[in-house]
Write a protein that holds these residues in place. Structure first.
Motif, PDB file in Angstrom:
ATOM      1  N   GLU A  42      37.860  53.669  40.108  1.00 33.22           N
ATOM      2  CA  GLU A  42      37.340  54.166  38.840  1.00 33.22           C
ATOM      3  C   GLU A  42      38.573  53.669  37.862  1.00 33.22           C
ATOM      4  N   VAL A  43      39.627  53.784  37.987  1.00 33.02           N
ATOM      5  CA  VAL A  43      40.720  53.269  37.242  1.00 33.02           C
ATOM      6  C   VAL A  43      40.524  51.540  36.963  1.00 33.02           C
ATOM      7  N   ILE A  44      40.174  50.996  37.795  1.00 33.56           N
ATOM      8  CA  ILE A  44      39.853  49.789  37.754  1.00 33.56           C
ATOM      9  C   ILE A  44      38.677  49.346  36.772  1.00 33.56           C
ATOM     10  N   ASN A  45      37.679  50.071  36.948  1.00 32.64           N
ATOM     11  CA  ASN A  45      36.427  50.087  36.184  1.00 32.64           C
ATOM     12  C   ASN A  45      36.741  50.300  34.719  1.00 32.64           C
ATOM     13  N   THR A  46      37.428  51.162  34.459  1.00 34.86           N
ATOM     14  CA  THR A  46      37.937  51.721  32.982  1.00 34.86           C
ATOM     15  C   THR A  46      38.930  50.474  32.815  1.00 34.86           C
ATOM     16  N   LEU A  47      39.570  49.961  33.289  1.00 40.54           N
ATOM     17  CA  LEU A  47      40.526  49.001  32.519  1.00 40.54           C
ATOM     18  C   LEU A  47      39.507  47.702  32.365  1.00 40.54           C
ATOM     19  N   GLN A  48      38.843  47.437  33.347  1.00 38.72           N
ATOM     20  CA  GLN A  48      37.865  46.343  33.001  1.00 38.72           C
ATOM     21  C   GLN A  48      37.014  46.338  31.752  1.00 38.72           C
ATOM     22  N   ALA A  49      36.452  47.689  31.669  1.00 38.13           N
ATOM     23  CA  ALA A  49      35.508  47.890  30.424  1.00 38.13           C
ATOM     24  C   ALA A  49      36.456  47.722  29.197  1.00 38.13           C
ATOM     25  N   THR A  50      37.850  48.281  29.468  1.00 38.65           N
ATOM     26  CA  THR A  50      38.732  48.185  28.019  1.00 38.65           C
ATOM     27  C   THR A  50      38.774  46.785  27.813  1.00 38.65           C
ATOM     28  N   ALA A  51      39.370  45.938  28.967  1.00 37.58           N
ATOM     29  CA  ALA A  51      39.466  44.503  28.684  1.00 37.58           C
ATOM     30  C   ALA A  51      38.380  43.617  28.170  1.00 37.58           C
ATOM     31  N   LYS A  59      46.185  42.790  31.457  1.00 36.49           N
ATOM     32  CA  LYS A  59      45.539  42.279  32.478  1.00 36.49           C
ATOM     33  C   LYS A  59      46.450  42.051  33.807  1.00 36.49           C
ATOM     34  N   ALA A  60      47.852  42.166  33.644  1.00 38.31           N
ATOM     35  CA  ALA A  60      48.448  42.144  34.938  1.00 38.31           C
ATOM     36  C   ALA A  60      48.498  43.521  35.570  1.00 38.31           C
ATOM     37  N   ARG A  61      48.316  44.449  34.750  1.00 40.49           N
ATOM     38  CA  ARG A  61      48.178  45.517  35.699  1.00 40.49           C
ATOM     39  C   ARG A  61      47.118  45.903  36.443  1.00 40.49           C
ATOM     40  N   LEU A  62      45.897  45.453  35.569  1.00 43.69           N
ATOM     41  CA  LEU A  62      44.460  45.387  36.416  1.00 43.69           C
ATOM     42  C   LEU A  62      44.565  44.463  37.401  1.00 43.69           C
ATOM     43  N   ARG A  63      45.164  43.493  37.534  1.00 41.29           N
ATOM     44  CA  ARG A  63      45.335  42.250  38.708  1.00 41.29           C
ATOM     45  C   ARG A  63      46.270  43.143  39.463  1.00 41.29           C
ATOM     46  N   ARG A  64      47.085  43.741  39.620  1.00 45.72           N
ATOM     47  CA  ARG A  64      47.828  44.488  40.560  1.00 45.72           C
ATOM     48  C   ARG A  64      46.952  45.737  41.121  1.00 45.72           C
ATOM     49  N   LEU A  65      46.216  46.496  40.415  1.00 49.73           N
ATOM     50  CA  LEU A  65      45.479  47.210  40.960  1.00 49.73           C
ATOM     51  C   LEU A  65      44.322  46.697  41.933  1.00 49.73           C
ATOM     52  N   VAL A  66      43.756  45.522  41.335  1.00 50.08           N
ATOM     53  CA  VAL A  66      42.661  44.810  42.179  1.00 50.08           C
ATOM     54  C   VAL A  66      43.171  44.384  43.527  1.00 50.08           C
ATOM     55  N   THR A  67      44.552  44.016  43.540  1.00 53.91           N
ATOM     56  CA  THR A  67      45.144  43.349  44.665  1.00 53.91           C
ATOM     57  C   THR A  67      45.528  44.424  45.566  1.00 53.91           C
ATOM     58  N   ALA A 116      51.962  56.155  43.119  1.00 54.67           N
ATOM     59  CA  ALA A 116      52.996  55.485  42.421  1.00 54.67           C
ATOM     60  C   ALA A 116      52.386  54.633  41.225  1.00 54.67           C
ATOM     61  N   GLU A 117      51.363  53.862  41.528  1.00 51.74           N
ATOM     62  CA  GLU A 117      50.755  53.048  40.753  1.00 51.74           C
ATOM     63  C   GLU A 117      49.806  53.550  39.883  1.00 51.74           C
ATOM     64  N   LEU A 118      49.129  54.490  40.477  1.00 49.91           N
ATOM     65  CA  LEU A 118      48.183  55.462  39.586  1.00 49.91           C
ATOM     66  C   LEU A 118      48.808  56.103  38.299  1.00 49.91           C
ATOM     67  N   THR A 119      50.024  56.735  38.796  1.00 46.86           N
ATOM     68  CA  THR A 119      50.906  57.514  37.874  1.00 46.86           C
ATOM     69  C   THR A 119      51.407  56.562  36.800  1.00 46.86           C
ATOM     70  N   SER A 120      51.655  55.519  37.109  1.00 47.38           N
ATOM     71  CA  SER A 120      52.213  54.458  35.896  1.00 47.38           C
ATOM     72  C   SER A 120      50.914  54.119  35.093  1.00 47.38           C
ATOM     73  N   VAL A 121      49.714  53.836  35.556  1.00 43.39           N
ATOM     74  CA  VAL A 121      48.438  53.483  34.755  1.00 43.39           C
ATOM     75  C   VAL A 121      48.201  54.781  33.970  1.00 43.39           C
ATOM     76  N   THR A 122      48.236  55.946  34.504  1.00 44.48           N
ATOM     77  CA  THR A 122      48.114  57.146  33.699  1.00 44.48           C
ATOM     78  C   THR A 122      48.885  57.320  32.527  1.00 44.48           C
ATOM     79  N   THR A 123      50.242  57.020  32.841  1.00 45.65           N
ATOM     80  CA  THR A 123      51.256  57.243  31.772  1.00 45.65           C
ATOM     81  C   THR A 123      51.163  56.290  30.865  1.00 45.65           C
TER      82      THR A 123
END
Length: 127
Positions: A42-51, A59-67, A116-123
């Motif tokens: 869900e977060v990846i889809n949101t970040l991709q739409a925003t991108a 984009k680095a955060r998006l790549r990290r989440l996809v990885t 931890a990763e999702l918390t950093s994205v939310t923050t």
């Protein structure tokens, strides 16, 4: 075959309560893992739409989440194949009963990493 080789070594036999405990631990870890997989998707889809709307988005955060999501898929498939005893391209050994606990621990560890990763994205998204 020697008589020594034909003897089955005596080992520890887990009690039904211990087996049930391990299975419940594994089920909880697996369910939590699946919930986090859905959340990270869900977060990846949101970040991709925003991108798409804002090319300068992180984009680095998006790549990290996809990885991380790919790593989650790989781990889950490996564990499932291990538990069913199926062989991949490499020679694989089927799971021993005691490996359920180590699988649950691995999933718990990945769950903490995902949290931890999702918390950093939310923050960052709230800032």
């Amino acid at each position: 075959m020697n008589q020594e080789e034909s003897m089955i070594p005596a080992g520890y036999e887990a009690s039904p309560a211990e087996i049930q405990s391990v299975i419940i631990e594994w089920v909880r870890a697996t369910e939590a893992f699946h919930r986090r997989y859905a959340k990270i998707t869900e977060v990846i889809n949101t970040l991709q739409a925003t991108a798409r709307r804002q090319p300068a988005a992180d984009k680095a955060r998006l790549r990290r989440l996809v990885t991380l999501r790919q790593h989650m898929s790989d781990v889950l498939m490996t564990l499932l194949m291990d538990m069913t005893g199926q062989k991949s391209g490499r020679s694989a050994q089927p799971s021993k009963p005691g490996q359920l606990r180590s699988h649950a621990c691995l999933l718990d560890e990945l769950n903490r990493e995902i949290d931890a990763e999702l918390t950093s994205v939310t923050t960052v998204a709230q800032a």
